[in-house]
Enzyme design. Sequence first.
Site, mmCIF file in Angstrom:
data_model
loop_
_atom_site.group_PDB
_atom_site.id
_atom_site.type_symbol
_atom_site.label_atom_id
_atom_site.label_comp_id
_atom_site.label_asym_id
_atom_site.label_seq_id
_atom_site.Cartn_x
_atom_site.Cartn_y
_atom_site.Cartn_z
ATOM 1 C CG HIS A 1 75.470 32.659 43.778
ATOM 2 N ND1 HIS A 1 76.635 33.359 43.710
ATOM 3 C CD2 HIS A 1 74.634 33.203 42.883
ATOM 4 C CE1 HIS A 1 76.480 34.311 42.806
ATOM 5 N NE2 HIS A 1 75.282 34.228 42.292
ATOM 6 C CE LYS B 1 81.512 35.739 30.030
ATOM 7 N NZ LYS B 1 81.704 34.632 29.127
#
Length: 876
Positions: A138, A543
């Site tokens: 991540h 998004k």
Amino acid sequence: MNEKYAALKSNVSMLGRLLGQTIQAADGDVILAKVETIRKLSKSARAGNQADRELLIEEIKNLPNHQLTPVARAFNQFLNLTNIAEQYHTISRHCESHVNELDAIGSLFAKLAQKSVSKFDTAQAIRDLNIELVLTAHPTEITRRTMINKLVKINECLSKLELSDLSPKERHKTERRLEQLIAQSWHSDVIRQQRPTPLDEAKWGFAVVENSLWHAVPEFLRELDEQVKSYLGEGLPIDARPVHFSSWMGGDRDGNPFVTHTITREVLLLSRWKAADLYLTDINELVSELSMTKCNEAVRALAGEEHEPYRAILKPIRSLLQETIEILDAKLNGQKLAVKAPLQTADQLWEPLYACYQSLHECGMGVIADGSLLDTLRRIKAFGVHLVRLDVRQESSRHAEVISELTRHLGIGDYNQWSEQDKIAFLTTELNSKRPLLPRDWQPSPQVKEVLDTCKIIAAQSKDAFGAYVISMARTASDVLAVHLLLQEAGCPYRMDVCPLFETLDDLNNAESVIRQLMNIDLYRGFIQNHQMVMIGYSDSAKDAGVMAAGWAQYRAMEALVKVGEEAGIELTLFHGRGGTIGRGGAPAHAALLSQPPKSLKGGLRVTEQGEMIRFKLGLPEVAVNSFNMYASAILEANLLPPPEPKNEWRALMDILSEISCNAYRKVVRGEPDFVPYFRQATPELELGKLPLGSRPAKRNPTGGVESLRAIPWIFSWSQNRLILPAWLGAGEAIQIAINEGHQALLEEMCREWPFFSTRLGMLEMVYTKCSVSIACHYDERLVEPTLRPLGEKLRAQLQQDIKVVLNVENNENLMQSDPWGQESIRLRNIYIEPLNMLQAELLYRTRQSELPAPELEEALMVTIAGIAAGMRNTG
């Protein structure tokens, strides 16, 4: 605080007290006094005391630069320790039943019995249970490996202190150890000074396997076996493999130029080395345990005349592992060796150990067989000789570029300019051809050569080394065929799962037609041997269109793909690219799985687990066992008690909500001229790019605007200033319009009866609870130029309006009232997050005053970013 969390509360205050002593010893009374003042003012301000809020802002404004880092670090450490205490609470003996379903499988079996689900069907579903967790790095996993190891040890101390029969001497010793660990953490760097390399990220993943998963898997299987035995009368088969692991660390090259074929090769060697090392520890333990002399004929045949037959079988395995480690070690250190490591397949370990297992059972020593030996056998099935299977991920345009460069070289035109039909015709012809496609005299460009070299690395390994080849930004059938062709040209001797990833709204809507088109190509059907994997992207779709529209598009895509799979008679595995946050598909796992379309988990579950969520869900063996239990019970429930098919009127309303919410979201994000400048000023987005967080750049295209930002930094930035915009924008507005048009009763029915819809609202509630209008407003006042502030006011007003709308549909008075533990957990952390937010706003203000901010300001800023991320939990 609620009395029922007394044990947690006392651990938090004990850890806080020890941290206070550490700060005092390290930085003196002045810093400790500042930290205490800020903590108390923040607590009072949170309770609504406006005067203390003003005092808090002044106190932080007046901090000299050199005090900012220690003060920020104090709150960062408070949060890390609170997280540890909370994580420990979920596995402690004081844990309340509503906090953690301690017996998820047992509860499920009771439900199955009550609903009269046949035991035959249950046994079949357990046999088919397939959970594959894909560990991914991540970019914002801020906690370093050093810190993670300390966190594990702090947990061990908390566990010891819980024992009531601890002598005063032992208690004092454990508290002293705790104090040392907290001091070690305080005096270590919280943040990496350099960006981690992809290799560092892979090592981080292996550390999670070694510290937690290696112990958790046999423990989980032991528990599951006992429950299955008591419910069905017979346990799990010995070779059951309901849970296994893959990884993207060192294989994910999408937008990450640092992941090359050499890195991938090195990570493959490293994972085999680590696996051999862990098995060696197991075998050494078995050598000391299995000193028995009685055995069956099969073991006698293997052991010869040796007096201790089991040890006679184990010792050569030990030598095999030692030799494997030596050879892999030499290769990792750059030595060119012609010799292969002797351990090549899991069967080399499984067969002799399984023979020992059967012999012990036959000779009346079942209790010994079912101890450490069984644990090792279970591990061999779960981890193989590669520990985790490596996925390779690359963007579709990179494969097209290879073929385009090749067709131009061959003088047959430019592949990239061809129609989709012509591309498919060319690719299928070549896949069917016996002659090689790549000419010997061709000198490909470096970018193209890198893709071809990666395919060669895949071809040179065994099938077990790899999970899937994931194609990001997949849009067409030719995107999938191209990868099959490149692997075939590299001489790949096995069928690798080539998995298109559909990630924007349009791509999700087209997923069905792409897969249907592939299924109509006979050659392709033969090629995939009746198994297709498809990845559903959560982050980019959210998004692109906002959470409500993305969630519905994901649901419809899954439903359509299940149907295509059934019609074509193939086994379909859906691979979920979830992140930690709501804007990236993160929801409490059990609820999320039960809200998926019926039959979508028939092929098992394959899901990404990312950086900081790996730590929260899998970072300790006991916590990992809980997570496996939760996943297993949810998948079994979804397959044995499938959720209802949504009614047509629910679908119709969902279509409307999706369209309205997408338009509302895009109207702000794409249509509001002030949006991008506002976003850049109100969040630490620009500063985030400078942080040494992950190995991957924050943007796919360094010069672009919001659309070029990766989904992770996009959400991460908004969660820092507590507006968390992408995780709610558009949803409440759409629901309000539906209410205005007379759909209130239908919305309430969907909320009551349809898990998909109620889970969406539950996720929104969690986001609303984490948002803070007053903090977001403070960022605007401190950082945003006056002409842009009206946009911030408008967004905060919308947020407050949306909260009322969702509570109204759910008929709830307060947010998260049905999840008191979740509510408490957020409340507990907010005490320490808010001062960090105030500090961060001040630091952003100071660093933006000059071209070259002082290093101490940048360091303090990084500490606040890390701290807020730890506190918000699902960072990005």
